[in-house]
Design a protein around this motif. Structure first.
Motif, short mmCIF file in Angstrom:
data_model
loop_
_atom_site.label_atom_id
_atom_site.label_comp_id
_atom_site.label_asym_id
_atom_site.label_seq_id
_atom_site.Cartn_x
_atom_site.Cartn_y
_atom_site.Cartn_z
N CYS A 57 0.87 -1.21 0.01
CA CYS A 57 -0.08 0.06 0.01
C CYS A 57 0.88 1.33 0.09
CB CYS A 57 -0.98 -0.05 1.26
SG CYS A 57 -1.96 1.55 1.08
N MET A 99 -4.05 6.77 -0.88
CA MET A 99 -3.44 5.52 -0.86
C MET A 99 -3.63 4.79 -2.21
SD MET A 99 -4.81 5.16 2.89
CE MET A 99 -6.08 6.12 2.01
N ASP A 101 -2.40 0.91 -4.57
CA ASP A 101 -1.77 -0.53 -4.38
C ASP A 101 -0.63 -0.47 -5.32
OD1 ASP A 101 -3.38 -0.77 -6.43
OD2 ASP A 101 -4.67 -1.96 -5.52
#
Ligand code: SF4
Ligand code: SF4
Length: 380
Positions: A57, A99, A101
């Motif tokens: 993350c 955030m 991935d």
């Protein structure tokens, strides 16, 4: 159903509490919650958390002015929609975190944020100066002795280089409260900006019985400076209070309780600087901040005196402290007398505690260091 002012309880929904946070977790966080392995700071403002599953993350932290418009929030949402599947969060210091991935979308996000001038500055991680926790000031509160958003903008402009870098010995937490109700973190921050009064309250005898519970005002005073008194208003005797100005330390608690005891004053009000507080238990116990500069004037819109003192403290600390040492740990190691000397801050009687448990703050030891200040007493 729309709200009906003639029937306010009908259809009323109450005590629902906040939405559960799990509804708002980005998928990579929901999938790896409680199973994080380690994290790294890739660059100022950019973190990566790696889960036991191998998932990553990436987090990009940006500064915010805390007081923000709906348009600003919508822009944050547009960015989150574009790079973060519609998710974002705010930190405990009112920064914003995006955030993702994947490294690719993280890089694209950073490039986009940098393209929006300094609207979303990236930083606030590691040994930096992150956002200033602050209060309402003249924007919204009725008891401030200074503004909040104004001084915070002036100080962060001046220290901006430290937001986007990690060159300090340790993190430096700055906080501001516009009166000594200390909403927020001023009592436990590395550097604290605190609004203070210097004049006692005025008593509006004509209003006081109508707007105040007089016993509450009397018991609000930490120094017993208020006593019940009679006053004459338009030839009539009314119940009121009398303030012993010699005992008053201008805290403003009585005004909080009693609107007929205002004490704000453009010349008397200003800023005090406190230093050396912390909340973490890392290496040393949490500490309260201590008063080092008793008064700086309110000089809107840029508060240059306050900005200058804070920069000086930060620069001396940056040069003199050891790695991982917070400002309070540094000041205690070198001795507060050396802190005042190195930071060029004149020591005044206002820094000597004189409230109830004051004795334990005085020096019951022969251990001290001579400084330029002590030389003035010992040179003859
Ligand atoms: S610190 Fe004091 S003046 Fe500032 S918001 Fe809180 S109560 Fe109001
Ligand atoms: S300002 Fe504070 S110290 Fe002064 S009279 Fe009011 S409560 Fe007491």
């Amino acid at each position: 159903m729309g709200y009906d002012p003639n029937n306010p309880m009908e259809g009323r929904i109450t005590d629902l509490g906040p939405r559960h946070y799990s509804e708002m977790l980005p998928p990579v966080i929901a999938a790896n919650k409680g199973k994080w392995d380690y994290h790294e700071i890739l660059a100022p403002g950019v973190l990566v958390h790696v889960a036991e599953s191998g998932d990553k993350c990436f987090t990009v932290r940006v500064g915010s002015p805390r007081l923000i418009s709906i348009e600003y929030i919508r822009e944050l949402c547009d960015i989150a929609d574009k790079y973060c599947k519609g998710y974002l969060r705010f930190t405990t210091r009112n920064n914003v975190e995006f955030m993702t991935d994947s490294k690719e979308s993280c890089d694209a996000l950073i490039a986009d944020l940098k393209g929006r001038t300094t609207k979303f500055p990236i930083g606030g991680t590691g040994a930096s100066i992150t956002n200033i926790v602050h209060t309402q000031g003249w924007i919204h509160c009725h008891t401030p002795a200074t503004d909040a958003s104004g001084p915070v903008k002036a100080v962060m402009d001046d220290l901006f280089e430290y937001f986007g870098s990690m060159v300090l010995p340790a993190q430096v937490r700055i906080a501001l409260a516009c009166c000594l109700n200390m909403c927020g973190a001023v009592h436990a921050s590395d550097i604290a900006i605190l609004g203070i009064h210097r004049k006692p309250p005025m008593v509006d005898h004509g209003r006081i019985t109508g707007v105040c519970e007089i016993p509450l005002a009397i018991s609000a005073c930490p120094l017993g400076a208020i006593k019940p008194a009679k006053a004459q208003v338009d030839g009539k005797e009314v119940k009121s209070v009398q303030v012993n100005a010699e005992r008053c330390m201008f805290c403003g608690n009585c005004y909080t309780m009693c609107p007929a005891m205002p004490l704000a004053d453009p010349d008397g009000d200003g800023i005090a600087i406190l230093v050396g507080g912390k909340v973490s238990n890392s290496k040393s116990m949490p500490k309260f901040s201590k008063l080092v500069v008793p008064f700086l004037p309110n000089t809107p819109p840029r508060w240059p005196e306050t900005v200058q003192v804070i920069r000086k403290i930060v620069e001396v600390y940056a040069k003199d402290a050891r790695k991982y040492e917070r400002i309070g740990e540094w000041a205690e190691r070198i001795g507060w007398e050396k802190f005042f000397e190195k930071c060029d801050i004149p020591f005044t009687d206002k820094s000597i505690d004189d409230y109830r448990l004051a004795y334990d703050t005085w020096r019951t030891s022969t251990q001290f260091k001579f400084t330029k200040a002590t030389a003035a007493y010992t040179s003859k």
